[in-house]
Motif scaffolding. Structure first.
Motif, PDB file in Angstrom:
ATOM      1  N   GLY A  21      41.887  38.628  32.036  1.00  0.00           N
ATOM      2  CA  GLY A  21      42.683  37.970  30.999  1.00  0.00           C
ATOM      3  C   GLY A  21      42.579  38.676  29.655  1.00  0.00           C
ATOM      4  O   GLY A  21      43.601  39.022  29.049  1.00  0.00           O
ATOM      5  N   PRO A  22      41.356  38.914  29.149  1.00  0.00           N
ATOM      6  CA  PRO A  22      41.240  39.656  27.892  1.00  0.00           C
ATOM      7  C   PRO A  22      41.791  41.079  27.972  1.00  0.00           C
ATOM      8  O   PRO A  22      42.314  41.598  26.995  1.00  0.00           O
ATOM      9  CB  PRO A  22      39.730  39.663  27.627  1.00  0.00           C
ATOM     10  N   TYR A  54      47.945  46.297  35.606  1.00  0.00           N
ATOM     11  CA  TYR A  54      47.116  45.761  36.683  1.00  0.00           C
ATOM     12  C   TYR A  54      46.373  44.514  36.211  1.00  0.00           C
ATOM     13  O   TYR A  54      46.241  43.538  36.941  1.00  0.00           O
ATOM     14  CB  TYR A  54      46.090  46.807  37.152  1.00  0.00           C
ATOM     15  N   ALA A  55      45.885  44.554  34.976  1.00  0.00           N
ATOM     16  CA  ALA A  55      45.151  43.413  34.423  1.00  0.00           C
ATOM     17  C   ALA A  55      46.048  42.187  34.316  1.00  0.00           C
ATOM     18  O   ALA A  55      45.602  41.064  34.570  1.00  0.00           O
ATOM     19  CB  ALA A  55      44.577  43.765  33.059  1.00  0.00           C
ATOM     20  N   ILE A  61      46.992  36.179  38.972  1.00  0.00           N
ATOM     21  CA  ILE A  61      46.493  35.799  40.299  1.00  0.00           C
ATOM     22  C   ILE A  61      45.298  34.860  40.154  1.00  0.00           C
ATOM     23  O   ILE A  61      45.164  33.893  40.898  1.00  0.00           O
ATOM     24  CB  ILE A  61      46.124  37.050  41.126  1.00  0.00           C
ATOM     25  N   GLY A  62      44.430  35.124  39.188  1.00  0.00           N
ATOM     26  CA  GLY A  62      43.266  34.263  38.966  1.00  0.00           C
ATOM     27  C   GLY A  62      43.647  32.847  38.574  1.00  0.00           C
ATOM     28  O   GLY A  62      43.128  31.871  39.125  1.00  0.00           O
ATOM     29  N   THR A 124      39.820  32.460  28.695  1.00  0.00           N
ATOM     30  CA  THR A 124      38.676  32.544  29.602  1.00  0.00           C
ATOM     31  C   THR A 124      38.089  31.166  29.876  1.00  0.00           C
ATOM     32  O   THR A 124      37.615  30.892  30.971  1.00  0.00           O
ATOM     33  CB  THR A 124      37.611  33.476  28.997  1.00  0.00           C
ATOM     34  N   GLY A 125      38.148  30.268  28.913  1.00  0.00           N
ATOM     35  CA  GLY A 125      37.624  28.917  29.085  1.00  0.00           C
ATOM     36  C   GLY A 125      38.477  28.019  29.950  1.00  0.00           C
ATOM     37  O   GLY A 125      38.023  26.964  30.414  1.00  0.00           O
ATOM     38  N   PHE A 126      39.728  28.400  30.194  1.00  0.00           N
ATOM     39  CA  PHE A 126      40.594  27.564  31.014  1.00  0.00           C
ATOM     40  C   PHE A 126      40.127  27.485  32.466  1.00  0.00           C
ATOM     41  O   PHE A 126      40.277  26.454  33.102  1.00  0.00           O
ATOM     42  CB  PHE A 126      42.046  28.045  30.978  1.00  0.00           C
TER      43      PHE A 126
END
Length: 134
Positions: A21-22, A54-55, A61-62, A124-126
Motif C-alpha cells: 500500500g505505501p 506491481y505494488a 489484492i490485499g 495500513t491500519g485498515f
C-alpha cells in the motif's frame, strides 16, 4: 470466524496491504538488485495519466482478500454492516485507485510527504481494523 479478534485468514491480505500500500502511493520503495534489478514500483501499464504498478495490483489484492474472505467465511453480512465498516471498505479500496487515476492526488502526495505518510499509515491500519471488526 469471530468478532474482536484478528482472523488468521486475513493475515495474508493485511501483509499485502501493509507492505505494498505505501509503495503504491509513493511513500516507500523496495528494489531487488539481483538478476538485473526489479522494483515493485515499476510500471505495468500506463495511459492517459494512469500508472499501474506491481505494488498497486498487490495492494488491491490485499484489500480484496480481506473483504472477500470475511464475506465468504460468513463474518460479514451485507445487511448487517455498520456505516463505519462500509466507510472503511470504501476508503481502503479507494486510496490506491484514486492515487493511480487522479494526477492532482499524485501531485499533492509528491509535494507534501507528510500527507502521503499519514495516508499510508491510515491505509495500513485498515487491514487489522477490518479483520478485528469482522
Amino acid at each position: 470466524m469471530a468478532r474482536n479478534s484478528i482472523d488468521p485468514i486475513d493475515l495474508f491480505g493485511m501483509a499485502l496491504v501493509a507492505i505494498f500500500g505505501p509503495m503504491a502511493i509513493g511513500v516507500v520503495a523496495f528494489k531487488i538488485t539481483v538478476f538485473g534489478g526489479f522494483s515493485f514500483t515499476d510500471i505495468l501499464w500506463s495511459g492517459s495519466g494512469v500508472e499501474i504498478t506491481y505494488a498497486t495490483v498487490l495492494a488491491l489484492i490485499g484489500v480484496g482478500w480481506i473483504v472477500l474472505a470475511n464475506f465468504i467465511v460468513g463474518d460479514w453480512d451485507i445487511d448487517e454492516l455498520e456505516w463505519y465498516h462500509t466507510a472503511a471498505i470504501v476508503v481502503a479500496l479507494g486510496i490506491v485507485p484514486v492515487y493511480a487515476v487522479v494526477p492532482a492526488v499524485q501531485n499533492v502526495f509528491s509535494d507534501y510527504g507528510a500527507i502521503a505518510l499519514v495516508v499510508a499509515i491510515v491505509q495500513t491500519g485498515f487491514g487489522p481494523l477490518l479483520s478485528w471488526e469482522g
